[in-house]
Every structure is written in C-alpha cells, then in structure tokens.
Design a protein around this motif. Structure first.
Motif, PDB file in Angstrom:
ATOM      1  N   ASP A 203       0.816  -1.214   0.000  1.00 48.80           N
ATOM      2  CA  ASP A 203       0.000   0.000   0.000  1.00 48.80           C
ATOM      3  C   ASP A 203       0.847   1.260   0.000  1.00 48.80           C
ATOM      4  N   SER A 204       2.116   1.133   0.343  1.00 46.07           N
ATOM      5  CA  SER A 204       3.032   2.278   0.288  1.00 46.07           C
ATOM      6  C   SER A 204       4.438   1.787  -0.023  1.00 46.07           C
ATOM      7  N   LEU A 205       5.185   2.619  -0.733  1.00 48.24           N
ATOM      8  CA  LEU A 205       6.546   2.277  -1.126  1.00 48.24           C
ATOM      9  C   LEU A 205       7.450   3.485  -0.947  1.00 48.24           C
ATOM     10  N   GLN A 206       8.681   3.218  -0.535  1.00 44.14           N
ATOM     11  CA  GLN A 206       9.663   4.297  -0.385  1.00 44.14           C
ATOM     12  C   GLN A 206      10.581   4.306  -1.608  1.00 44.14           C
ATOM     13  N   PHE A 207      10.486   5.373  -2.387  1.00 42.64           N
ATOM     14  CA  PHE A 207      11.285   5.527  -3.601  1.00 42.64           C
ATOM     15  C   PHE A 207      12.490   6.427  -3.338  1.00 42.64           C
ATOM     16  N   ASP A 208      13.660   5.988  -3.794  1.00 40.66           N
ATOM     17  CA  ASP A 208      14.843   6.859  -3.834  1.00 40.66           C
ATOM     18  C   ASP A 208      14.978   7.349  -5.260  1.00 40.66           C
ATOM     19  N   PHE A 209      14.797   8.653  -5.455  1.00 40.21           N
ATOM     20  CA  PHE A 209      14.800   9.259  -6.782  1.00 40.21           C
ATOM     21  C   PHE A 209      16.058  10.095  -6.998  1.00 40.21           C
ATOM     22  N   LYS A 210      16.430  10.214  -8.288  1.00 42.53           N
ATOM     23  CA  LYS A 210      17.538  11.090  -8.667  1.00 42.53           C
ATOM     24  C   LYS A 210      17.125  11.902  -9.881  1.00 42.53           C
ATOM     25  N   PHE A 211      17.264  13.236  -9.754  1.00 43.76           N
ATOM     26  CA  PHE A 211      16.939  14.127 -10.874  1.00 43.76           C
ATOM     27  C   PHE A 211      17.914  15.292 -10.886  1.00 43.76           C
ATOM     28  N   ASP A 212      18.592  15.460 -12.017  1.00 44.64           N
ATOM     29  CA  ASP A 212      19.610  16.528 -12.132  1.00 44.64           C
ATOM     30  C   ASP A 212      20.630  16.457 -10.998  1.00 44.64           C
ATOM     31  N   ASP A 213      21.129  15.250 -10.723  1.00 40.08           N
ATOM     32  CA  ASP A 213      22.136  14.998  -9.675  1.00 40.08           C
ATOM     33  C   ASP A 213      21.623  15.265  -8.262  1.00 40.08           C
ATOM     34  N   SER A 214      20.338  15.504  -8.124  1.00 39.86           N
ATOM     35  CA  SER A 214      19.748  15.729  -6.805  1.00 39.86           C
ATOM     36  C   SER A 214      19.019  14.466  -6.353  1.00 39.86           C
ATOM     37  N   LYS A 216      16.564  12.393  -3.626  1.00 39.11           N
ATOM     38  CA  LYS A 216      15.514  12.601  -2.622  1.00 39.11           C
ATOM     39  C   LYS A 216      14.732  11.307  -2.427  1.00 39.11           C
ATOM     40  N   THR A 217      14.236  11.124  -1.210  1.00 37.82           N
ATOM     41  CA  THR A 217      13.451   9.947  -0.859  1.00 37.82           C
ATOM     42  C   THR A 217      12.002  10.351  -0.634  1.00 37.82           C
ATOM     43  N   ILE A 218      11.093   9.694  -1.332  1.00 32.23           N
ATOM     44  CA  ILE A 218       9.666  10.025  -1.245  1.00 32.23           C
ATOM     45  C   ILE A 218       8.863   8.744  -1.040  1.00 32.23           C
ATOM     46  N   THR A 219       7.947   8.787  -0.093  1.00 35.80           N
ATOM     47  CA  THR A 219       7.047   7.659   0.140  1.00 35.80           C
ATOM     48  C   THR A 219       5.755   7.894  -0.640  1.00 35.80           C
ATOM     49  N   ILE A 220       5.427   6.949  -1.492  1.00 35.55           N
ATOM     50  CA  ILE A 220       4.194   7.021  -2.287  1.00 35.55           C
ATOM     51  C   ILE A 220       3.194   6.020  -1.724  1.00 35.55           C
ATOM     52  N   LYS A 221       2.043   6.527  -1.332  1.00 33.26           N
ATOM     53  CA  LYS A 221       0.994   5.678  -0.757  1.00 33.26           C
ATOM     54  C   LYS A 221      -0.090   5.385  -1.795  1.00 33.26           C
TER      55      LYS A 221
END
Length: 533
Positions: A203-214, A216-221
């Motif tokens: 029901d929820s997942l923790q994504f580690d994202f990379k964009f333009d060398d930045s 960030k960790t975001i939890t998507i429910k």
C-alpha cells in the motif's frame, strides 16, 4: 432447473475459493528434495512430449546436462518460489519466448481483488517506467506528488535497486532465439511485477529518486479515488447516454476496434494524416480483441475510397495474438496470391489432443470435453500428418490465399521495436520476405524464422504446483533468413532516447513523414523534367 444452475455456480465459487486458500496456505511450505527432483523430471518429460523443435537453439546434450545439473543442486528442502528460481533458467535455455515458467505467488479472491481496487491506485500504478541504458526512469507521473519530474531516475524502491532485480529476472525468461531487444523493451515495464513477486502487493513504497544529480526519498501511498470526481463522471455519463446515436456509435467502435478499459484506448485505430488523405496510419496494439474482419474491411475500403498513396502500420509493442487475424490483414497488403504459413510442426498427433484439448478447465468442463473427445481426436488424426522427414505437421493457413479486392497497392511503412513479438513478427516476416514493406525502428523481439506457439496450455507440476506454459506448434512464414535466432531487422534503425520518451517525441514516425515529403518532392521534380522535355 434455475435452482440447479444456481447451486452449480455456488459450488464452482466454493471450489475456487477453497483452491485459492489452499494455494496460499502452502506457499511457504518446504518441499522435500526428492519431490523437487521429480518435478524436474516431469518438466523435461513434458517438454519432450509437447514442445516441437525443442533443440532448435540448444543441443539435446546441452539441455540434458542442464536438467541433470539442476537435480544435483537440489540437496535440501525448499519453497516452491525458491525452486522456481532454480528451474526457470533451465527452461529459459530453450530460448523460446512463449515458453514461460510462472512464479508461485499469493492469489487474491474476487472479494479481495474488489477490496484492493476500492482502496485506490497502488504506488507502482501511479507511474509509467522505462529502462534506458540500464537505468529505470519515470517517464510519466500520475501520482499526487507533482514534484517528481518525468526523466527522474529510480535509484531504489524499499532498498531494492531496480537493475539488480531486472538482471536477476532476465535469467528466468527468454525471447525467441538470441534476440536482446525483447528484454530491453519489457524489463522496465515489468519491474513493478517483479518487485511484487518478491515482496507482495504494498500500500506504500519508499522511492529513492535522482533528478539533475539531486537525490531525494519520497514515500508514495496508495491513492484513493476521488469520489467527488467519480460522482461527476457518473452524471456526465448519464448525460452522454441521452445522445443515443453517439452512444451507439461508441459501443460499435469498441466492439469492432477492441477497447482496453484500463488504458482507455482502442486496440486498433485508423486515421489519415493529411487533408487530402494521401497518408493513412494504422495503429495495431495487438491481434487479440475486437472484430478484426470488420475493422480491416471497413478500413481498407476507406483507404481505397480516399485513394491513399502511403500506408503506415504501427506494430510497436504489439505482442501478437490470432494467426487468423494476421492472415486476414496480410490479404490487404500482399500484391499477389500467397501462402501465409508453412505447415506447423507438432511433436505428435496426440500432443495437440493431450496438451491443448484436455489441459485446463474445471471438472465439469473436462467432463464435457470427454464426451466430444472422439470427434476431436478423429479430426486431429485426419489433419496431423507425418512428412517425409519423419516429423508431424498440422496444416493451418497453408492454402493459397487471394488478395482482397481492396488490397493496398501503394507504399507501406512498418514500425517495429523489441516489443513486436509473436504474430506481429510472423506478418512482418511475410512483408519483409516479399519486399512488400519498408521497416523502421529496431529489431523485433520475436524471431524472423518463426516461433513455437499456437495452442499454449499451462502444465502444472505435481509437487510444487508451479505452472509452465508450453507452445505446441512451430509456426513460421514461408520466408526465412540465414541469420538464425534473430528478429526482423529494420531497413532504417531508429531507437528513441529517454528524452524522446519524456517529451512524447516520435523519431521513427518523424523519419517516415520526412521520407514521404522527400519522395513527393522527387516525384514532382521528375514530372517537371518530363514536361520540359
């Protein structure tokens, strides 16, 4: 009578629910090594009994060795899922894309499925992913977090690196032959399924994202549906139904073109590019759903009526479907009487009977099959024949076909990529071999020289419950290439980049449109020169 029917449905529902509960209950049971070895022997025996041309891409000695080596590694009890990971690479060594070992995963009842849908859209379903140069990217963001830009790289999901999981599972299935574009095309799209195989539905997942060398960790429910919006849609739908003519036309189009409700798009589409309708574009997502005969009859009637000079057929990501459909479509593309397929090789007269006819279905359905079995077996005895080479053949689409009265006479372009597989490759082999079309894109995921498919029953292993889909017919077009185990190569290779995907740019289609303009210009110049002479 009505009570008997209702009782029958109730019993069927009860049996299905009981079967699902039993399956889920034993998923994590440890299975003794002797039973695992027995399932290995059962698998190889079924492949030899049912799968024609089994040693096409691997010798018997090499495959014997792989199965024997697998048994030698089974020294302790294990779960059916861990056994799947050992068995599937050996089966994949046959190198046939239709031959699939399905992982044993938790099944949901109808009630559980409805409850899950009611809870909203899952985390993975809120994104479209694609794999480029070994990296997984978000190419479309449908989540509530709009800060995630298309083109964002997915570094990890709940700590799992996508490329690690994709690389592992690439050993568990195969394309046809030695092709690589099939896996490259599908791996990114399959990542969510692979993750769920390993971890279940979340029901929820923790994504580690990379964009333009930045980073960030975001939890998507899980995203709950907008009930207000749904209510508005229902009102709009009721208003639309008042226009009965429009509603009838839409229903007719869905029936003929085929409609995917989840993706909200049509399986087949035809439109004309220019005001003078000189260029017709036909997109075919698969050769499965819809009334294809009516669609092609009406479409080519329009193309003929509009006097179109160029036809573009988009078979990208077309995973295949009905042989009868592609034979019908080819009758509008061929320039003379044709034979669409070679005779299809089968292992024996009984392989179609045992493998396809009696495999699968409920107890009641099997009982009904038994009643009609003498008729079916007699039919197979008459239609399956042994050739001079000692092999058995089943004839389908092997008689000469006449071209349709509205057969297209102009220039044909075919768009292909690694997602073009199975039936889309068979028709492409005919078009390429007859030099009837010009191909743009990348090598297809299916082989030029045919595939093993046709009837494809699922065989259940007796001890682990793992299911294996096995093709029963070697199907091939009359045209062959000397490059064994590879797909249909494009005449003009164009492979989209991640930037093209994000910006919804279509470099393959753009190349065709530019080529059409150049050809028109060249024709105009020739005509001018002739007039001046």
């Amino acid at each position: 009578m009505r009570k008997i029917v209702l009782f029958g449905f109730a019993m069927l529902f009860f049996v299905q629910c009981t079967s699902i509960k039993k399956h889920n209950k034993h998923l994590n049971d440890l299975i003794a090594e002797e039973k695992l070895k027995s399932d290995v022997d059962f698998t190889y025996r079924k492949l030899q009994e049912l799968h024609p041309n089994l040693y096409w891409y691997i010798s018997k000695e090499a495959l014997d060795y792989k199965f024997d080596s697998l048994k030698s590694t089974l020294t302790k009890p294990m779960t059916s899922f861990n056994f799947y990971k050992k068995l599937s690479p050996v089966v994949a060594a046959v190198r046939q894309g239709h031959l699939v070992v399905y992982p044993p995963t938790k099944l949901l009842s109808k009630g559980e499925t409805k409850a899950l849908i009611k809870r909203g859209t899952g985390p993975f379903s809120q994104f479209d992913f694609d794999l480029f140069n070994g990296k997984l990217y978000v190419v479309k963001n449908k989540s509530y977090d709009k800060t995630i830009q298309p083109g964002t790289e997915v570094i990890a999901v709940n700590g799992t690196k996508p490329i690690d999981l994709i690389t592992e599972y690439n050993h568990y299935y195969s394309s046809d032959g030695y092709n690589t574009t099939y896996k490259t095309n599908y791996s990114g799209k399959r990542f969510s399924t692979l993750f769920s195989n390993e971890n279940g539905i979340k029901d929820s997942l923790q994504f580690d994202f990379k964009f333009d060398d930045s980073l960030k960790t975001i939890t998507i429910k899980r995203k709950a549906e907008d009930t207000t919006g749904e209510h508005l849609k229902k009102i709009q739908k009721k208003l639309a139904l008042k226009d009965k003519t429009k509603s009838k036309e839409i229903r007719k189009k869905k029936r003929i073109n085929g409609y995917y409700s989840a993706e909200k798009n049509y399986n087949r589409n035809l439109h004309f590019l220019e005001k003078d309708s000189s260029v017709a574009i036909m997109k075919i997502r698969s050769f499965k759903i819809g009334d294809y005969k009516t669609f092609y009859r009406e479409s080519f009637s329009k193309i003929t009526g509009y006097q179109s000079k160029t036809l573009i057929i988009d078979l990208r990501n077309n995973g295949g479907g009905r042989v009868t459909e592609i034979a019908d479509l080819y009758s509008y593309l061929a320039d003379s009487t044709f034979v669409f397929l070679d005779k299809s090789e089968v292992v024996s007269k009984s392989s179609l009977f045992k493998g396809a006819y009696f495999n699968g279905g409920s107890f009641g359905f099997k009982a009904l099959k038994t009643i009609f079995s003498p008729i079916i077996y007699s039919y197979l005895l008459l239609t399956v024949h042994k050739n001079q080479n000692g092999k058995n053949y089943y004839a389908t689409q092997t008689t000469p076909h006449k071209v349709s009265k509205n057969a297209f006479k102009g220039k044909i372009y075919i768009l292909i990529n690694g997602g073009s597989f199975s039936a889309s490759c068979i028709i492409s082999s005919n078009l390429k071999g007859s030099k009837r079309a010009y191909f743009i894109g990348e090598e297809t995921g299916g082989a030029f020289n045919g595939t093993v498919a046709g009837f494809m029953p699922r065989v259940k292993l007796p001890n682990t419950g793992i299911q294996i889909r096995i093709g029963l017919m070697y199907i091939a077009a009359p045209f062959k290439t000397t490059i064994e185990g590879r797909g249909i190569f494009p005449d003009m290779e164009i492979i989209p980049t991640i930037e093209d995907r994000i910006k919804e740019n279509d470099p393959e289609m753009n190349w065709i449109l530019d080529d059409i303009k150049i050809r028109k210009k060249d024709i105009s110049e020739i005509l001018k020169n002739k007039m001046s002479l």
